[in-house]
Design a protein around this motif. Structure first.
Motif, PDB file in Angstrom:
ATOM      1  N   GLY A 399       0.793  -1.223   0.000  1.00 22.63           N
ATOM      2  CA  GLY A 399       0.000   0.000   0.000  1.00 22.63           C
ATOM      3  C   GLY A 399       0.824   1.270   0.000  1.00 22.63           C
ATOM      4  O   GLY A 399       0.299   2.353   0.291  1.00 22.63           O
ATOM      5  N   PHE A 400       2.098   1.140  -0.343  1.00 20.95           N
ATOM      6  CA  PHE A 400       2.995   2.301  -0.302  1.00 20.95           C
ATOM      7  C   PHE A 400       2.542   3.383  -1.285  1.00 20.95           C
ATOM      8  O   PHE A 400       2.225   3.111  -2.436  1.00 20.95           O
ATOM      9  CB  PHE A 400       4.420   1.861  -0.647  1.00 20.95           C
ATOM     10  CG  PHE A 400       5.424   2.973  -0.682  1.00 20.95           C
ATOM     11  CD1 PHE A 400       5.811   3.598   0.494  1.00 20.95           C
ATOM     12  CD2 PHE A 400       5.974   3.393  -1.878  1.00 20.95           C
ATOM     13  CE1 PHE A 400       6.745   4.626   0.474  1.00 20.95           C
ATOM     14  CE2 PHE A 400       6.902   4.415  -1.913  1.00 20.95           C
ATOM     15  CZ  PHE A 400       7.287   5.029  -0.731  1.00 20.95           C
ATOM     16  N   ASN A 401       2.543   4.613  -0.844  1.00 21.50           N
ATOM     17  CA  ASN A 401       2.148   5.770  -1.654  1.00 21.50           C
ATOM     18  C   ASN A 401       3.377   6.635  -1.886  1.00 21.50           C
ATOM     19  O   ASN A 401       3.846   7.340  -0.987  1.00 21.50           O
ATOM     20  CB  ASN A 401       1.056   6.566  -0.946  1.00 21.50           C
ATOM     21  CG  ASN A 401       0.556   7.743  -1.784  1.00 21.50           C
ATOM     22  OD1 ASN A 401       1.063   7.996  -2.876  1.00 21.50           O
ATOM     23  ND2 ASN A 401      -0.444   8.448  -1.277  1.00 21.50           N
ATOM     24  N   GLU A 402       3.894   6.596  -3.106  1.00 23.40           N
ATOM     25  CA  GLU A 402       5.137   7.309  -3.405  1.00 23.40           C
ATOM     26  C   GLU A 402       4.993   8.819  -3.301  1.00 23.40           C
ATOM     27  O   GLU A 402       5.973   9.548  -3.103  1.00 23.40           O
ATOM     28  CB  GLU A 402       5.630   6.953  -4.815  1.00 23.40           C
ATOM     29  CG  GLU A 402       4.702   7.406  -5.922  1.00 23.40           C
ATOM     30  CD  GLU A 402       5.152   6.910  -7.279  1.00 23.40           C
ATOM     31  OE1 GLU A 402       5.433   7.755  -8.140  1.00 23.40           O
ATOM     32  OE2 GLU A 402       5.239   5.687  -7.468  1.00 23.40           O
ATOM     33  N   THR A 403       3.772   9.327  -3.402  1.00 21.33           N
ATOM     34  CA  THR A 403       3.586  10.776  -3.317  1.00 21.33           C
ATOM     35  C   THR A 403       3.862  11.299  -1.912  1.00 21.33           C
ATOM     36  O   THR A 403       4.017  12.513  -1.714  1.00 21.33           O
ATOM     37  CB  THR A 403       2.149  11.173  -3.732  1.00 21.33           C
ATOM     38  OG1 THR A 403       1.215  10.594  -2.811  1.00 21.33           O
ATOM     39  CG2 THR A 403       1.850  10.704  -5.135  1.00 21.33           C
ATOM     40  N   LEU A 404       3.923  10.389  -0.933  1.00 20.96           N
ATOM     41  CA  LEU A 404       4.208  10.809   0.442  1.00 20.96           C
ATOM     42  C   LEU A 404       5.707  10.945   0.708  1.00 20.96           C
ATOM     43  O   LEU A 404       6.103  11.453   1.758  1.00 20.96           O
ATOM     44  CB  LEU A 404       3.605   9.808   1.429  1.00 20.96           C
ATOM     45  CG  LEU A 404       2.076   9.657   1.404  1.00 20.96           C
ATOM     46  CD1 LEU A 404       1.637   8.620   2.423  1.00 20.96           C
ATOM     47  CD2 LEU A 404       1.392  10.996   1.666  1.00 20.96           C
ATOM     48  N   VAL A 405       6.531  10.479  -0.239  1.00 17.00           N
ATOM     49  CA  VAL A 405       7.976  10.561  -0.044  1.00 17.00           C
ATOM     50  C   VAL A 405       8.415  12.015  -0.164  1.00 17.00           C
ATOM     51  O   VAL A 405       8.171  12.667  -1.188  1.00 17.00           O
ATOM     52  CB  VAL A 405       8.729   9.706  -1.089  1.00 17.00           C
ATOM     53  CG1 VAL A 405      10.240   9.868  -0.921  1.00 17.00           C
ATOM     54  CG2 VAL A 405       8.338   8.239  -0.956  1.00 17.00           C
ATOM     55  N   PRO A 406       9.057  12.557   0.853  1.00 14.91           N
ATOM     56  CA  PRO A 406       9.492  13.956   0.780  1.00 14.91           C
ATOM     57  C   PRO A 406      10.618  14.137  -0.237  1.00 14.91           C
ATOM     58  O   PRO A 406      11.400  13.216  -0.477  1.00 14.91           O
ATOM     59  CB  PRO A 406       9.972  14.247   2.199  1.00 14.91           C
ATOM     60  CG  PRO A 406      10.340  12.923   2.761  1.00 14.91           C
ATOM     61  CD  PRO A 406       9.408  11.934   2.133  1.00 14.91           C
ATOM     62  N   LYS A 407      10.684  15.328  -0.802  1.00 11.53           N
ATOM     63  CA  LYS A 407      11.698  15.611  -1.814  1.00 11.53           C
ATOM     64  C   LYS A 407      13.029  15.918  -1.158  1.00 11.53           C
ATOM     65  O   LYS A 407      13.144  16.871  -0.374  1.00 11.53           O
ATOM     66  CB  LYS A 407      11.260  16.796  -2.683  1.00 11.53           C
ATOM     67  CG  LYS A 407      12.110  16.987  -3.928  1.00 11.53           C
ATOM     68  CD  LYS A 407      11.988  15.788  -4.861  1.00 11.53           C
ATOM     69  CE  LYS A 407      12.859  15.927  -6.093  1.00 11.53           C
ATOM     70  NZ  LYS A 407      12.796  14.727  -6.942  1.00 11.53           N
TER      71      LYS A 407
END
Length: 476
Positions: A399-407
């Motif tokens: 269920g990992f959401n890549e959009t949550l990864v900080p830049k």
């Protein structure tokens, strides 16, 4: 007489024109080596290859730790020795991603000698000596004994360069200033039984591996990007008749692309515009994916998907590595509190780019700050501890959401910013698990931007202008 003289002049002019055209043809091209990551085509060379992504990841970490120890050891050794730490011509070499190597993560093939013999070598921006497994005391007569240097002969199943069979092999005399002074940084041996005895070396690595042999000038045959071939003459190589330890398991030698006057990179760049570049595809991509390292201007440059940024290459700071001036790291637009001494070479820090290290090493003050900032974004996922993987933070990526990864952004002193892709620092290790792709290193020490962090970016090293250019790219 006049007609004959005119004909003669015309013929001379034609020959000169052809010669000039050939020179211009040579000077208007480039060459590339094809690079393959050692985990891609390893099945061709090693039956004990890592089978799963988890095993591959453990293998990368194992070699990375050895590699970082080697890097620190070499820098300490050199510091103790008092060392300072457009349409240009080009050539192109394919880089193979490869999992059977002791150090370095990319391999290519190299043609050495006259007639040329082909060898499979590690591509290493952290090494300054190009060397191949070699025999130079054997006899030209094929008799089948231990002194036979037949072209078909091998040592323990390995390809071997038989020096006496090459008409272009020129050993460096041990009595020369070159041996006694210039090559001392390459661990040349000072003993000299006779003036014409070849200059020897005893090249040691931090993991206990050793390469011994003699230095020689030799011819390397390369293919130009216009389809032709040319010979690079008087390339310094190591003729290694003795290897001990794991560094060169399952390869025939090493292509040294380090930042010194003796490396292949410096030699080739001098001939082809004083630039070289590469673009590394994702090491988990399709098995047919190929990367290239190009010397000069590529005939078919890679397509860029963003703006080109440039920063200073510090060519004298951490020799033989390619150093850059980092000012800091930000996560989600916030600069992290990292002491400036971490990035300052004069205070025992500094940062290098290294094609032979997979993950990115940060010395403790930077590592703690980066990990604290990144773990907050993935703390909602179940944390996982992987056996034999010294990574501080891995997690179940269901269920990992890549959009949550900080830049994450690496900021350079001159204002340039490197924005790696998120999957270059949140890395898939298989089995539904991802890890934060950083490894801690002790301070004082050097931080290393590894090849996974560099993936899907185009990198150009301008040795004349002392500039590093980079831009996002699919490497095609």
């Amino acid at each position: 007489m006049w007609p004959k003289l005119i004909i003669f002049i015309v013929l001379v002019a034609i020959v000169e024109a052809q010669h000039h055209a050939e020179e211009m043809q040579h000077n208007s091209n480039s060459f590339s080596f094809e690079l393959k990551h050692r985990h891609v085509h390893v099945h061709r060379f090693n039956n004990n290859r890592p089978e799963t992504q988890h095993e591959r990841f453990k293998d990368l970490l194992h070699h990375d730790i050895i590699r970082h120890n080697i890097t620190c050891h070499r820098l300490q050794t050199r510091r103790r020795a008092g060392e300072a730490v457009s349409s240009a011509p080009s050539i192109e070499l394919p880089l193979n991603p490869g999992s059977d190597l002791g150090i370095g993560q990319y391999i290519t093939t190299l043609k050495v000698g006259t007639p040329s013999q082909m060898f499979r070598v590690i591509v290493d921006t952290g090494s300054d000596l190009t060397s191949v497994r070699c025999r130079y005391r054997c006899s030209k007569r094929a008799g089948g004994g231990s002194g036979d240097c037949s072209m078909k002969g091998r040592i323990n199943g390995r390809r071997v360069f038989h020096a006496p069979l090459s008409s272009s092999f020129r050993p460096v005399p041990c009595s020369s200033e070159r041996c006694k002074v210039e090559l001392i940084t390459l661990f040349s041996i000072t003993t000299c039984p006779t003036p014409l005895t070849p200059c020897g070396y005893d090249y040691g690595y931090a993991d206990g591996s050793v390469a011994r042999g003699v230095f020689a000038d030799e011819t390397v045959t390369i293919g130009l990007t216009n389809g032709r071939k040319t010979r690079l003459r008087n390339v310094l190589i190591g003729c290694s008749d003795s290897y001990q330890g794991p560094v060169f398991n399952n390869v025939d030698g090493l292509l040294g692309l380090g930042n010194t006057k003796h490396s292949f990179a410096t030699y080739a760049a001098e001939k082809f515009g004083r630039k070289f570049s590469y673009c590394l595809v994702d090491h988990l991509s399709n098995i047919n994916a190929t990367s290239y390292i190009t010397f000069g201007a590529s005939r078919n440059p890679v397509k860029l998907s963003g703006n080109v940024r440039r920063t200073t290459l510090e060519l004298q700071a951490l020799v033989p590595f390619y150093a850059v001036n980092v000012r800091g790291i930000s996560v989600d637009g916030k600069m992290l509190e990292i002491p400036m001494k971490v990035w300052d070479v004069t205070q025992g820090g500094g940062t290098i780019l290294d094609s032979g290290t997979s993950l990115t090493f940060l010395t403790d003050p930077a590592y703690q700050a980066v990990m604290e900032a990144l773990t907050m974004s993935v703390s909602k996922y179940q944390r996982v501890k992987l056996d034999a993987v010294p990574m501080d933070y891995c997690f179940n990526s269901t269920g990992f959401n890549e959009t949550l990864v900080p830049k994450l952004i690496i900021h350079f002193d001159d204002g340039a910013r490197f924005k790696p892709h998120w999957n270059n620092y949140v890395i898939t290790v298989g089995g539904g698990v991802k890890c934060l792709g950083f490894v801690p290193a002790r301070f004082p020490g050097v931080s290393v931007i590894g090849n996974i962090m560099q993936q899907n970016y185009f990198w150009e090293y301008d040795l004349a202008g002392k500039k590093l250019s980079f831009a996002p790219s699919a490497c095609s």
